[in-house]
Design a protein around this motif. Structure first.
Motif, PDB file in Angstrom:
ATOM      1  N   LEU A  94      35.382  32.801  38.208  1.00 33.53           N
ATOM      2  CA  LEU A  94      34.578  33.062  39.489  1.00 33.53           C
ATOM      3  C   LEU A  94      35.634  33.464  40.531  1.00 33.53           C
ATOM      4  O   LEU A  94      36.625  32.614  40.885  1.00 33.53           O
ATOM      5  CB  LEU A  94      33.873  31.904  39.899  1.00 33.53           C
ATOM      6  CG  LEU A  94      32.879  31.853  41.145  1.00 33.53           C
ATOM      7  CD1 LEU A  94      31.835  32.703  40.782  1.00 33.53           C
ATOM      8  CD2 LEU A  94      32.658  30.639  41.672  1.00 33.53           C
ATOM      9  N   ARG A  95      35.345  34.513  40.972  1.00 34.20           N
ATOM     10  CA  ARG A  95      36.057  35.335  42.184  1.00 34.20           C
ATOM     11  C   ARG A  95      35.261  35.330  43.413  1.00 34.20           C
ATOM     12  O   ARG A  95      34.214  35.743  43.442  1.00 34.20           O
ATOM     13  CB  ARG A  95      36.766  36.597  41.948  1.00 34.20           C
ATOM     14  CG  ARG A  95      37.372  37.122  43.029  1.00 34.20           C
ATOM     15  CD  ARG A  95      37.746  38.706  43.073  1.00 34.20           C
ATOM     16  NE  ARG A  95      38.306  39.185  44.135  1.00 34.20           N
ATOM     17  CZ  ARG A  95      39.282  39.748  44.223  1.00 34.20           C
ATOM     18  NH1 ARG A  95      40.160  40.025  43.263  1.00 34.20           N
ATOM     19  NH2 ARG A  95      39.608  40.482  45.368  1.00 34.20           N
ATOM     20  N   VAL A  96      35.558  34.671  44.357  1.00 35.67           N
ATOM     21  CA  VAL A  96      34.964  34.820  45.813  1.00 35.67           C
ATOM     22  C   VAL A  96      35.837  35.444  46.661  1.00 35.67           C
ATOM     23  O   VAL A  96      37.082  34.756  47.047  1.00 35.67           O
ATOM     24  CB  VAL A  96      34.566  33.340  46.293  1.00 35.67           C
ATOM     25  CG1 VAL A  96      33.742  33.479  47.484  1.00 35.67           C
ATOM     26  CG2 VAL A  96      33.886  32.656  44.977  1.00 35.67           C
ATOM     27  N   ASP A  97      35.169  36.334  47.358  1.00 34.75           N
ATOM     28  CA  ASP A  97      36.156  37.084  48.517  1.00 34.75           C
ATOM     29  C   ASP A  97      35.130  36.807  49.730  1.00 34.75           C
ATOM     30  O   ASP A  97      34.040  36.994  49.888  1.00 34.75           O
ATOM     31  CB  ASP A  97      35.629  38.955  48.385  1.00 34.75           C
ATOM     32  CG  ASP A  97      36.653  38.945  47.063  1.00 34.75           C
ATOM     33  OD1 ASP A  97      37.878  38.492  46.823  1.00 34.75           O
ATOM     34  OD2 ASP A  97      36.359  39.831  46.520  1.00 34.75           O
ATOM     35  N   TYR A  98      35.941  36.272  50.638  1.00 39.57           N
ATOM     36  CA  TYR A  98      35.341  35.700  51.960  1.00 39.57           C
ATOM     37  C   TYR A  98      35.529  36.819  52.991  1.00 39.57           C
ATOM     38  O   TYR A  98      36.393  37.472  53.145  1.00 39.57           O
ATOM     39  CB  TYR A  98      35.956  34.507  52.457  1.00 39.57           C
ATOM     40  CG  TYR A  98      35.668  33.122  51.670  1.00 39.57           C
ATOM     41  CD1 TYR A  98      34.625  32.395  51.914  1.00 39.57           C
ATOM     42  CD2 TYR A  98      36.522  32.649  50.563  1.00 39.57           C
ATOM     43  CE1 TYR A  98      34.085  31.230  50.906  1.00 39.57           C
ATOM     44  CE2 TYR A  98      36.162  31.776  49.645  1.00 39.57           C
ATOM     45  CZ  TYR A  98      34.955  30.994  49.985  1.00 39.57           C
ATOM     46  OH  TYR A  98      34.864  30.058  49.199  1.00 39.57           O
ATOM     47  N   MET A  99      34.283  37.151  53.600  1.00 38.42           N
ATOM     48  CA  MET A  99      34.199  38.172  54.619  1.00 38.42           C
ATOM     49  C   MET A  99      34.386  37.818  55.797  1.00 38.42           C
ATOM     50  O   MET A  99      34.976  38.158  57.029  1.00 38.42           O
ATOM     51  CB  MET A  99      33.042  38.833  54.549  1.00 38.42           C
ATOM     52  CG  MET A  99      32.527  39.434  53.047  1.00 38.42           C
ATOM     53  SD  MET A  99      33.998  40.607  52.750  1.00 38.42           S
ATOM     54  CE  MET A  99      33.330  41.193  51.007  1.00 38.42           C
ATOM     55  N   ARG A 100      33.779  36.526  56.183  1.00 38.09           N
ATOM     56  CA  ARG A 100      33.624  36.053  57.500  1.00 38.09           C
ATOM     57  C   ARG A 100      33.151  34.668  57.298  1.00 38.09           C
ATOM     58  O   ARG A 100      32.593  34.228  56.372  1.00 38.09           O
ATOM     59  CB  ARG A 100      32.804  36.698  58.549  1.00 38.09           C
ATOM     60  CG  ARG A 100      31.451  36.621  58.153  1.00 38.09           C
ATOM     61  CD  ARG A 100      30.615  37.738  58.940  1.00 38.09           C
ATOM     62  NE  ARG A 100      29.176  37.421  58.670  1.00 38.09           N
ATOM     63  CZ  ARG A 100      28.336  36.312  58.948  1.00 38.09           C
ATOM     64  NH1 ARG A 100      28.673  35.477  59.753  1.00 38.09           N
ATOM     65  NH2 ARG A 100      27.300  36.547  58.656  1.00 38.09           N
ATOM     66  N   PRO A 101      33.599  33.541  58.534  1.00 40.12           N
ATOM     67  CA  PRO A 101      32.770  32.222  58.309  1.00 40.12           C
ATOM     68  C   PRO A 101      31.468  32.391  58.569  1.00 40.12           C
ATOM     69  O   PRO A 101      30.848  33.007  59.284  1.00 40.12           O
ATOM     70  CB  PRO A 101      33.704  31.545  59.488  1.00 40.12           C
ATOM     71  CG  PRO A 101      34.200  32.494  60.240  1.00 40.12           C
ATOM     72  CD  PRO A 101      34.290  33.811  59.649  1.00 40.12           C
ATOM     73  N   ILE A 137      28.659  36.936  54.154  1.00 40.63           N
ATOM     74  CA  ILE A 137      29.797  35.933  54.444  1.00 40.63           C
ATOM     75  C   ILE A 137      30.709  36.042  53.250  1.00 40.63           C
ATOM     76  O   ILE A 137      31.944  35.904  53.504  1.00 40.63           O
ATOM     77  CB  ILE A 137      29.235  34.304  54.547  1.00 40.63           C
ATOM     78  CG1 ILE A 137      28.194  34.156  55.432  1.00 40.63           C
ATOM     79  CG2 ILE A 137      30.065  33.370  54.434  1.00 40.63           C
ATOM     80  CD1 ILE A 137      27.366  32.973  55.426  1.00 40.63           C
ATOM     81  N   ALA A 138      30.311  36.180  52.362  1.00 44.91           N
ATOM     82  CA  ALA A 138      31.122  36.222  50.878  1.00 44.91           C
ATOM     83  C   ALA A 138      30.464  37.025  49.691  1.00 44.91           C
ATOM     84  O   ALA A 138      29.373  36.955  49.814  1.00 44.91           O
ATOM     85  CB  ALA A 138      31.427  34.810  50.387  1.00 44.91           C
ATOM     86  N   HIS A 139      31.119  37.540  49.087  1.00 38.72           N
ATOM     87  CA  HIS A 139      30.859  38.417  47.824  1.00 38.72           C
ATOM     88  C   HIS A 139      31.642  37.347  46.493  1.00 38.72           C
ATOM     89  O   HIS A 139      32.784  36.974  46.670  1.00 38.72           O
ATOM     90  CB  HIS A 139      31.271  39.942  47.656  1.00 38.72           C
ATOM     91  CG  HIS A 139      30.677  40.567  48.531  1.00 38.72           C
ATOM     92  ND1 HIS A 139      30.140  42.042  48.052  1.00 38.72           N
ATOM     93  CD2 HIS A 139      30.373  40.664  49.790  1.00 38.72           C
ATOM     94  CE1 HIS A 139      29.568  42.543  49.059  1.00 38.72           C
ATOM     95  NE2 HIS A 139      29.853  41.515  50.434  1.00 38.72           N
ATOM     96  N   ALA A 140      30.769  37.376  45.252  1.00 36.41           N
ATOM     97  CA  ALA A 140      31.456  36.712  44.213  1.00 36.41           C
ATOM     98  C   ALA A 140      31.159  37.797  42.926  1.00 36.41           C
ATOM     99  O   ALA A 140      30.124  38.193  43.022  1.00 36.41           O
ATOM    100  CB  ALA A 140      30.947  35.320  44.001  1.00 36.41           C
ATOM    101  N   VAL A 141      32.085  37.619  41.822  1.00 40.43           N
ATOM    102  CA  VAL A 141      31.821  38.011  40.639  1.00 40.43           C
ATOM    103  C   VAL A 141      32.109  36.934  39.588  1.00 40.43           C
ATOM    104  O   VAL A 141      33.129  36.241  39.985  1.00 40.43           O
ATOM    105  CB  VAL A 141      32.561  39.399  40.345  1.00 40.43           C
ATOM    106  CG1 VAL A 141      32.066  40.392  41.079  1.00 40.43           C
ATOM    107  CG2 VAL A 141      34.094  39.272  40.509  1.00 40.43           C
ATOM    108  N   GLY A 142      31.407  36.685  38.653  1.00 42.44           N
ATOM    109  CA  GLY A 142      31.810  35.684  37.664  1.00 42.44           C
ATOM    110  C   GLY A 142      31.517  35.981  36.383  1.00 42.44           C
ATOM    111  O   GLY A 142      30.734  36.835  36.099  1.00 42.44           O
ATOM    112  N   SER A 143      32.026  35.272  35.459  1.00 38.77           N
ATOM    113  CA  SER A 143      31.637  35.232  34.163  1.00 38.77           C
ATOM    114  C   SER A 143      31.357  33.892  33.606  1.00 38.77           C
ATOM    115  O   SER A 143      31.947  32.929  34.044  1.00 38.77           O
ATOM    116  CB  SER A 143      32.563  35.831  33.201  1.00 38.77           C
ATOM    117  OG  SER A 143      34.069  35.037  33.236  1.00 38.77           O
TER     118      SER A 143
END
Length: 176
Positions: A94-101, A137-143
């Motif tokens: 799981l990768r989570v990219d935070y954009m803002r709080p 707030i965030a984007h995620a990609v996961g397997s």
């Protein structure tokens, strides 16, 4: 336009799945809708999930949990819809990219989809947002690993499917 359980027949399954997860119970994560194409979850704001007491901003780990749960729930729904079965699907990556709080005192939503089901892995993506999905707030990609339906115990299967083992109650008018 009012949404009915018939609009999202997998919502009942998703609600029962999320309801079985202790961390989701503790965080009060709620399934708003689910289909073979997406799930929408809501995380209510509470003092218990604050990461910075000075600002009231939600802890990043809680956002990660919301994203992981939404992606996992999307996987369960996609497998059920495509193969008419349940599978245990633990997170592989799981990768989570935070954009803002996240803004304090507002709920956070997670919209997720399982966009590819391979023979042993499911691939997902999600967006966490508050007032608009266009302001993430965030984007995620996961397997997620696909594990055989035989690995699901009868108690867990009954909890997800309803009181009768093996009976699909997701098309019931009340969504349960």
């Amino acid at each position: 336009m009012k949404v009915s359980p018939r609009d999202f027949p997998l919502t009942g399954l998703a609600q029962r799945f999320v309801g079985q997860l202790a961390h989701c119970q503790r965080l009060q994560i709620e399934v708003l809708e689910a289909s073979e194409h997406h799930v929408l979850l809501q995380l209510p704001y509470s003092d218990a999930i604050i990461g910075d007491p000075d600002t009231g901003v939600i802890h990043g780990g809680v956002i990660t949990t919301l994203m992981d749960t939404s992606c996992g729930t999307a996987t369960i729904c996609a497998i059920k819809q495509k193969y008419d079965t349940l599978e245990i699907s633990p997170t592989l990556d799981l990768r989570v990219d935070y954009m803002r709080p996240a803004q304090p005192h507002l709920p956070v939503y997670a919209m997720a989809e399982c966009y590819k089901l391979a023979s042993s892995v499911a691939f997902t993506r999600a967006i966490a947002y508050q007032e608009s999905i266009d302001k993430p707030i965030a984007h995620a990609v996961g397997s997620f690993m696909r594990i055989s339906p035989e690995m699901i115990g009868d108690v867990f299967r009954a909890a997800l499917m309803g009181p009768e083992l093996g009976k699909d109650n997701d098309n019931a008018p009340d969504g349960k």
